[in-house]
Structure formats: C-alpha cells, structure tokens
Write an enzyme that holds these catalytic residues in place. Structure first.
Site: not given
Length: 186
Positions: A14-16, A41, A155
C-alpha cells in the site's frame, strides 16, 4: 506489450511503498532503461504518474492491467536529470491536530484517492486527488497557507512540489498523514 529492462514486484503493498521501492530501483537503472512496476494498489497509477512528472524527470510510459495487477512502465531519464525541487516545510501530525481542534481557519488539501477520502477526512478539507493536482491547483489561492495531507505524507509532498512549481508559496506537508490521524473525521 512493452519489454522492460527490470521488473519491480510491488504487489500487495500500500501507499507509500510502491513509490519508495520504485525510487530505490530507478537509482540502479541506466538512463533510458525501462522499469515495470507490478502493483495492486489502485492509487499507484496516479502516484507514479505524478511522481515521474514532478520530482524526477523520468518518463511515465503507461499502465497495462492484467486482472488485479497494474503493470506500470517508467523510463529512467538521464538527459535532463537536473531537476529543481523545492523544500516543502512539514508539520507534525500532533501540531496539525492541535490547530484543527483549536478551530483555527485552515485550508487543508487532501490529495488521497476518492475511496480513501470517502472513508474519512478532516471536516472542511478540499479534496483533489494527487493525479489531478496539476490541472486543478487553480481552484486554490496561491497566496494562502495550505496544509497538504495524504495517507502517509509521501503523496502530499509530491502534490506540494507540483503546486510550488505553479507558484504556490505557503505549502506545509502534514506528516505522517491520515494513516495516524486520531482526530474527528467526516
């Protein structure tokens, strides 16, 4: 079908993490080589597009979908590797939460994907997903103090870099972001 020089498996991350692993892998490639990033993702498409455009000079070549797997292609840039990045100031989540809870008038920009935003966001936050920031930044005032937030702080940093290039002067990245937010959400 594109033939990459290197394949990065970021499935299940998952992010990041897809971006973190992509940055690290790109450092090991030669200029002009193509990296395929395999991810699950859904936010990774917008993340990689914006990252390639805003901070690296690398070229986003496209994404192919195979079932649940997104296959992203990036070309390492060497020709104009000198890219300017603005240092974006950061505020800790604790200090930011104090401002929110003190009912200060804040401009908060949430750059997460729509499904993340809808799961819960800070009341009054303006939602512009990272992939749309470049086109939609004009909806915000360039001279206003803007707190940029995402899931982890990665982000939001990319979004703030993009906005700084468009002349926004007072951007603050909220770190670590909504992942650790304990305040009220709507």
């Amino acid at each position: 079908m594109m033939t990459p020089n290197h394949v990065l498996d970021a499935k299940g991350l998952a992010c990041p993490m897809p971006i973190v692993k992509t940055k690290k892998t790109m450092n090991d490639l030669e200029p002009g080589q193509v990296l395929e990033i395999q991810a699950t993702d859904k936010g990774s498409t917008a993340d990689l597009q914006a990252w390639a455009k805003s901070t690296t000079g690398h070229e986003y070549l496209g994404t192919e979908t195979e079932g649940d797997v997104l296959r992203h292609f990036l070309r390492k840039d060497g020709a104009n590797a000198v890219t300017e990045t603005t240092v974006i100031p950061e505020i800790s989540l604790e200090n930011f939460k104090e401002k929110v809870e003190a009912n200060e008038t804040l401009t908060i920009l949430d750059v997460r994907e729509l499904d993340e935003y809808e799961e819960g966001h800070i009341s009054g936050a303006i939602h512009i997903p990272l992939g749309e920031v470049e086109q939609r930044a004009g909806e915000l005032k360039k001279d206003e103090l803007i707190y940029v937030i995402c899931h982890s702080g990665r982000r939001s940093e990319v979004a703030a870099q993009t906005m700084a290039k468009q002349g926004f002067k007072q951007l603050i990245n909220v770190v670590p972001g909504m992942r650790d937010w304990t305040g009220k959400t709507v």
